[in-house]
Design a protein around this motif. Structure first.
Motif, short mmCIF file in Angstrom:
data_model
loop_
_atom_site.label_atom_id
_atom_site.label_comp_id
_atom_site.label_asym_id
_atom_site.label_seq_id
_atom_site.Cartn_x
_atom_site.Cartn_y
_atom_site.Cartn_z
N PRO A 98 -11.69 -3.15 -0.64
CA PRO A 98 -10.61 -2.18 -0.89
C PRO A 98 -10.03 -1.64 0.41
CG PRO A 98 -12.46 -1.75 -2.35
CD PRO A 98 -12.89 -2.86 -1.44
N GLU A 99 -10.87 -1.38 1.40
CA GLU A 99 -10.36 -0.77 2.63
C GLU A 99 -9.48 -1.73 3.45
OE1 GLU A 99 -13.52 -1.17 1.78
OE2 GLU A 99 -14.81 -1.78 3.46
N ASP A 100 -9.60 -3.03 3.17
CA ASP A 100 -8.72 -3.97 3.87
C ASP A 100 -7.24 -3.68 3.57
OD1 ASP A 100 -10.94 -5.31 4.79
OD2 ASP A 100 -10.86 -6.90 3.28
N THR A 101 -6.99 -3.08 2.42
CA THR A 101 -5.60 -2.87 2.02
C THR A 101 -4.88 -1.89 2.95
OG1 THR A 101 -6.30 -1.16 0.49
CG2 THR A 101 -6.04 -3.37 -0.42
N ASP A 102 -5.64 -1.11 3.70
CA ASP A 102 -5.00 -0.20 4.68
C ASP A 102 -4.21 -0.99 5.71
OD1 ASP A 102 -6.20 1.87 3.42
OD2 ASP A 102 -7.85 2.08 4.86
N LYS A 103 -4.60 -2.24 5.90
CA LYS A 103 -3.96 -3.03 6.94
C LYS A 103 -2.65 -3.65 6.47
CE LYS A 103 -8.40 -4.50 8.87
NZ LYS A 103 -9.38 -5.51 8.53
N LEU A 104 -2.35 -3.56 5.20
CA LEU A 104 -1.16 -4.26 4.69
C LEU A 104 0.13 -3.67 5.24
CD1 LEU A 104 -2.26 -4.63 0.95
CD2 LEU A 104 -1.98 -6.49 2.62
N VAL A 105 1.04 -4.56 5.58
CA VAL A 105 2.38 -4.13 6.00
C VAL A 105 3.40 -4.97 5.24
CG1 VAL A 105 1.65 -3.48 8.33
CG2 VAL A 105 2.52 -5.78 7.93
N LEU A 106 4.61 -4.48 5.19
CA LEU A 106 5.69 -5.25 4.55
C LEU A 106 7.00 -4.82 5.20
CD1 LEU A 106 6.13 -7.36 2.33
CD2 LEU A 106 6.53 -5.50 0.72
N ASP A 107 7.55 -5.71 6.00
CA ASP A 107 8.83 -5.41 6.63
C ASP A 107 9.53 -6.71 7.04
OD1 ASP A 107 7.71 -6.28 9.09
OD2 ASP A 107 6.95 -4.28 9.54
N GLY A 108 10.55 -6.59 7.81
CA GLY A 108 11.37 -7.74 8.17
C GLY A 108 10.68 -8.79 9.01
N ARG A 109 9.44 -8.51 9.45
CA ARG A 109 8.73 -9.52 10.23
C ARG A 109 7.85 -10.41 9.35
NH1 ARG A 109 5.09 -6.00 13.63
NH2 ARG A 109 5.08 -4.96 11.60
N CYS A 110 7.82 -10.09 8.03
CA CYS A 110 6.89 -10.79 7.15
C CYS A 110 7.50 -12.12 6.69
CB CYS A 110 6.52 -9.92 5.96
SG CYS A 110 5.68 -8.42 6.50
N VAL A 111 7.52 -13.07 7.58
CA VAL A 111 8.22 -14.32 7.33
C VAL A 111 7.44 -15.31 6.45
CG1 VAL A 111 9.72 -14.32 9.33
CG2 VAL A 111 7.39 -15.13 9.57
N ASN A 112 6.12 -15.29 6.55
CA ASN A 112 5.37 -16.35 5.87
C ASN A 112 5.60 -16.38 4.37
OD1 ASN A 112 3.67 -15.58 8.38
ND2 ASN A 112 3.02 -17.62 7.82
N THR A 113 5.65 -17.58 3.84
CA THR A 113 5.66 -17.74 2.39
C THR A 113 4.21 -17.84 1.94
OG1 THR A 113 7.81 -18.79 2.39
CG2 THR A 113 6.44 -19.25 0.51
N LEU A 114 3.65 -16.72 1.56
CA LEU A 114 2.22 -16.66 1.26
C LEU A 114 1.79 -17.56 0.10
CD1 LEU A 114 1.60 -12.85 1.87
CD2 LEU A 114 1.16 -14.76 3.42
N PRO A 115 2.67 -17.85 -0.87
CA PRO A 115 2.23 -18.75 -1.94
C PRO A 115 1.76 -20.12 -1.45
CG PRO A 115 4.21 -17.62 -2.62
CD PRO A 115 3.98 -17.27 -1.18
#
Ligand code: SF4
Ligand code: SF4
Ligand code: SF4
Ligand code: SF4
Ligand code: SF4
Ligand code: SF4
Ligand code: FES
Lengths: 297, 278, 367
Positions: A41-58
């Motif tokens: 659960p604490e890993d979720t603190d690291k999540l970011v979402l912005d214009g640098r998030c280029v990877n297609t995670l699927p």
């Protein structure tokens, strides 16, 4: 926005409903983000979402990338609109089941074309061209969406977004061939364009097969043309236009231009846009008795 | 001088069908001078080519004490071995080698030697078995424990019969449960099990040479250690994927150890120092 | 050996003179790109003629000089099947006299790593396709003055101004002139060819200062000293960090193909009718089939194990086998990785783990 996603992701990891949440975290320098697999659960603190998030995670949902080996029963994934389009397509192609994933979505402002171009903000000069023709900034299918999700009309046809394609189409055949021959001279067949693609899902890619060999493995002109023609054809009607293949190419070969062109062809010939329905199958991997061509019957 | 990747040409003098998917070739260099002067030691391997298909790695299966030709034995599993399988007597193949290290047979003089092999792993043992038999009085008891999945999968049937007939060789053969036929006169059971429970060798003044798939080597070493064998009495060969045989292509390494240069022969004590990548 | 001053805008003249002296001239060159936001600048080393554009001294090229010593594909010999006979034809080992201009310090240092593998220093086998090219090649290196965020040469024993492996080394000084240092006999020959453009004996002090100033701009600083002993401890091979840091790796070969020191290759027969070539071409330990046995057994079965091999290759295997590092800190594998897997994060993690004895936590899932 990301706060709400973090909170929800944490909650679902805590309750055990999800084994993992795939998202983005800060990368190793300020221009980059990097994929992260949140298990605690604490890993979720690291999540970011912005214009640098280029990877297609699927791409990580693609069974080729050891997804089944990780023993995840239910996977959370954070997706931009175009990523969720990739998930939709994976489901349409029976590569994934809808109930294996839990999709976190959010409104997208676009992403940078390449981390190298990140200068602290997203603007016309550095935003990926796919974002200019995007109709999934409000994503399609989500399990969690912060706030109210507005209705969007996505009935329009597929539109090529890269200006470079128009330039190429305008060239005569000889010049265009010369352009690709010169560009392909740099290709060393690292296959980054294949590995980042959510839809390159063959367990053993045809270019890696040796009994028989279909495509010369070495990265000479013939081997490189062989690879790119094969790749372009195998993604017809399947590519969801994330542009990752181009972005990942370490020597700036814009391979997604082939895919964009083929998307246009599929739009014109079959009135089909990939990534918008989990039910409608891509035209080239299905067979209908009323198909136009008769030779296959 | 051709570059190090260009093979020497050899003629297939004889083809022996060992099993439905395994063959032995007897090979002679086309260059007479090379044929005259070619030398190798037991345990070494070569790169064998079928031109048009590529190269494949196998050990030299004959003994250096037997001049005149070299032998190789292979099972068809991939592109190259399938193509080699189609060749017949008189055809040309390419050979690069000999490469790699050798069985330390001088160290074993005056000792009992036990050879333990599984399936297609008999060829490397065959070379060293004949090497020892040709120097028979330097060694004490010689035993061969050989097992395969089924009777049909046993290679070198002729020679097994020959070894059984000799009174200076103790031949123990076994097939996996279910692999026996009605007239099978050997044991039924996995090699490590037969070794530990039926053959029960005495560790005193004895070395054991084990060849086979990694998992068999692991279980055989464990069984032997339970029988009181020490690591320095146990020897094996490793077969990582290889291409160049020259320490250049970078694919055969186990940590800092290149199987093509530092191997293929290893003592159990050496294997213990390797990361588990074989 | 000789030192001198060269005017930067005389570099074009250098190219002219070397071409006239029958050198094949290789230099970094920006590649044309299509319009639109999705393309980025790419510079690669190419054969250039007098008058061609080049970008010597402008940043680190996207790929290095490896292709001119170890091409991405090359024939080893030709074969022809004639019934039961086979005829082999050797390839020529006669390579053109070549000078590579504007080689950055990391790239020129990488030549020694490649030489360690391909020359007869490695088990006595001399790959003449490499060594004969090397004999014919002269390296004119060029100090970096603007290292970027991914550079970390100072963490692997090099520096933005190091001249290891160079024949003739140039350093751009703040006044725009180049300080030239001849390092070898081959470099002397180059100096003789461009003699008319050289003057005085340079400015050793300013050159020194330029090096220091450049080194200060490097931000990726790692302590590589603890890495080797930590990696040599076999117990750490099963450490949890390998999977944690490596599981995002997608297994493309970008990091290895861009790397100036990666040397792995495959060999295949390219057949047409009854004849063809046996071809050597780049391969990568990051590919899943690299270590796949014909039996189906794969000695590195997961992607994180493949990256573990890569890291070990650079910082342990090279040290154990050749007595030097296999990484020159060029940072290309960082810039080129599509998932931002960063080799210096591994370096930092190892240094961190090495600093806390017994902090090692075994990975329960590790077999
Ligand atoms: S294409 Fe659309 S969803 Fe994808 S990054 Fe651009 S704006 Fe966002
Ligand atoms: S990513 Fe670029 S260099 Fe790599 S195979 Fe694709 S086109 Fe070639
Ligand atoms: S082909 Fe390229 S643009 Fe299309 S889905 Fe794959 S990576 Fe994305
Ligand atoms: S490992 Fe990375 S930083 Fe080191 S030499 Fe190779 S590409 Fe450069
Ligand atoms: S890192 Fe991998 S590809 Fe590069 S030299 Fe080492 S083993 Fe070969
Ligand atoms: S580390 Fe990056 S560049 Fe290297 S194989 Fe993995 S994903 Fe590709
Ligand atoms: S087989 Fe090529 S390095 Fe060992």
């Amino acid at each position: 926005m990301i706060e709400q996603i973090r909170e929800k992701a944490r909650e679902l990891l805590e309750s055990g409903e999800l084994d993992v949440v795939i998202g983005y975290a800060e990368g190793s320098d300020p221009t980059r983000t990097t994929p992260i697999f949140c298990r605690k659960p604490e890993d979720t603190d690291k999540l970011v979402l912005d214009g640098r998030c280029v990877n297609t995670l699927p791409a990580y949902l693609n069974k080729r990338h050891e997804y089944p080996k990780k023993g995840w029963k239910k996977t959370g994934i954070i997706g931009k609109g175009c990523d969720i389009r990739a998930i939709t397509q994976l489901i349409a192609e029976n590569q994934l089941k809808r109930d294996e994933v839990y999709i976190f979505g959010a409104e997208c402002e676009g992403v940078v074309a390449h981390p190298e171009k990140w200068d602290g903000s997203l603007h016309e000069g550095n935003c990926a061209s796919k974002c200019s023709a995007c109709d999934v900034k409000i994503p399609l299918d989500t399990d969690f969406y912060p706030g109210e999700k507005p209705e969007v009309d996505r009935s329009g046809p597929y539109m090529v977004s890269a200006p470079a394609l128009a330039t190429l189409v305008k060239m005569d055949d000889e010049d265009r061939f010369a352009f690709w021959r010169d560009d392909f001279d740099r290709c060393f067949k690292c296959y980054a364009c294949r590995e980042v693609c959510p839809h390159c899902s063959c367990n053993i890619c045809i270019t890696d097969r040796t009994m028989p060999s279909w495509v010369d493995q070495a990265a000479h002109t013939k081997g490189v043309f062989g690879w790119h023609l094969t790749r372009a054809m195998h993604l017809v009607g399947r590519c969801t236009g994330c542009g990752e293949c181009t972005r990942a190419c370490p020597v700036n070969i814009q391979v997604d231009l082939f895919n964009q062109k083929m998307k246009e062809v599929i739009q014109e010939s079959f009135d089909y846009k990939s990534g918008y329905s989990m039910e409608v199958k891509p035209p080239l991997i299905t067979y209908n008795t009323d198909d136009q061509e008769t030779y296959i019957r | 001088m051709p570059n190090i990747y260009q093979p020497n040409l050899m003629t297939i003098k004889k083809v022996i069908n060992e099993t439905p998917d395994t063959k032995t070739f007897h090979l002679v260099f086309q260059d007479e001078e090379l044929q005259e002067n070619f030398e190798f030691e037991t345990g070494q391997f070569g790169e064998y080519s079928c031109f048009g298909a590529g190269e494949s790695t196998f050990c030299i299966a004959s003994s250096p004490t037997r001049k005149g030709h070299i032998e190789c034995c292979f099972r068809k599993t991939g592109k190259v071995t399938n193509a080699l399988f189609e060749l017949s007597e008189g055809d040309t193949i390419g050979f690069r080698g000999p490469f790699g290290n050798t069985f330390p047979i001088e160290e074993w003089e005056g000792k009992n030697v036990i050879f333990v092999g599984g399936g297609i792993a008999l060829p490397p043992l065959r070379s060293v078995i004949w090497n020892l038999l040709d120097l028979r009085d330097k060694y004490k008891d010689i035993s061969i424990v050989y097992g395969a999945r089924s009777v049909a999968d046993l290679v070198y049937k002729q020679e097994i019969a020959e070894w059984e007939a000799r009174d200076d060789v103790n031949m123990v053969k076994t097939v996996d449960p279910g692999g026996e036929t009605d007239d099978w006169d050997g044991y039924v059971g996995f090699v490590p099990h037969i070794l530990e429970n039926d053959f029960k060798p005495d560790p005193e003044n004895t070395v054991v040479v084990v060849c086979g798939p990694p998992i068999m080597i692991k279980f055989t070493f464990e069984a032997l250690e339970r029988l009181g064998f020490k690591q320095d009495q146990l020897i094996t060969t490793l077969e990582n994927r290889m291409k160049c045989g020259l320490g250049k292509c970078g694919r055969c390494n186990i940590g800092s150890t290149y199987v093509c240069i530092d191997g293929p022969v290893f003592k159990a004590a050496e294997i213990d120092l390797l990361p588990p990548e074989y | 050996m000789r030192t001198a001053t060269l005017q930067k805008n005389d570099l074009d003249r250098v190219i002219d003179l070397l071409s006239q002296a029958d050198y094949r001239v290789i230099a970094p060159q920006n590649q044309p790109r299509l319009d639109g936001p999705d393309s980025i600048d790419v510079a690669v080393f190419k054969e250039i003629q007098s008058g061609d554009s080049h970008n010597i001294g402008e940043g680190l090229s996207t790929t290095g000089i490896k292709p001119f010593l170890f091409p991405k594909d090359e024939p080893l010999f030709a074969y022809e099947n004639r019934g039961k006979k086979v005829v082999l034809t050797e390839v020529s080992l006669d390579f053109p006299k070549t000078v590579i201009l504007g080689v950055r310090p990391c790239d020129v240092a990488s030549v020694s790593s490649l030489d360690a593998v391909f020359s007869d220093k490695n088990a006595g086998f001399n790959d003449e396709l490499f060594t004969k090219r090397l004999e014919k090649t002269t390296f004119v290196s060029y100090s970096c003055t603007e290292p970027d965020v991914s550079c970390f040469c100072t963490s692997v024993g090099l520096a933005p101004d190091s001249d290891k492996g160079s024949d003739l080394h140039m350093t751009e000084l703040p006044d725009g002139t180049l300080h030239v240092e001849v390092k070898t006999k081959a470099g002397e020959k180059i100096a003789a060819v461009i003699d008319a453009l050289l003057s005085g004996d340079g400015d050793a002090v300013a050159r020194q200062q330029a090096g220091v100033a450049a080194a200060e701009k490097i931000t990726r600083l790692r302590d590589s000293a603890p890495i080797l002993p930590w990696l040599q401890d076999l117990g750490n091979f099963g450490d949890e960090m390998w999977q944690r840091l490596g599981e995002k790796c997608l297994g493309c070969g970008a990091c290895t193909f861009e790397c100036p020191t990666c040397h792995c290759f495959d060999i295949v027969d390219e057949n047409s009718g009854n004849k063809g070539y046996r071809v050597k071409f780049w391969d990568s330990c990051q590919f899943d089939h690299f270590t796949l046995h014909a039996s189906g057994h794969n000695t590195r079965n997961s992607q994180f194990e493949r990256y573990r091999n890569r890291f070990n290759c650079k910082f342990k295997i090279y040290e154990d086998v050749f007595g030097e590092k296999g990484c020159v800190g060029c940072g290309r594998c960082i810039r080129g990785c599509p998932v931002n897997l960063d080799i210096t994060e591994y370096m930092a993690e190892v240094a961190h783990k090495a600093a806390i004895p017994n902090a090692m936590s075994a990975d329960p899932d590790f077999e």
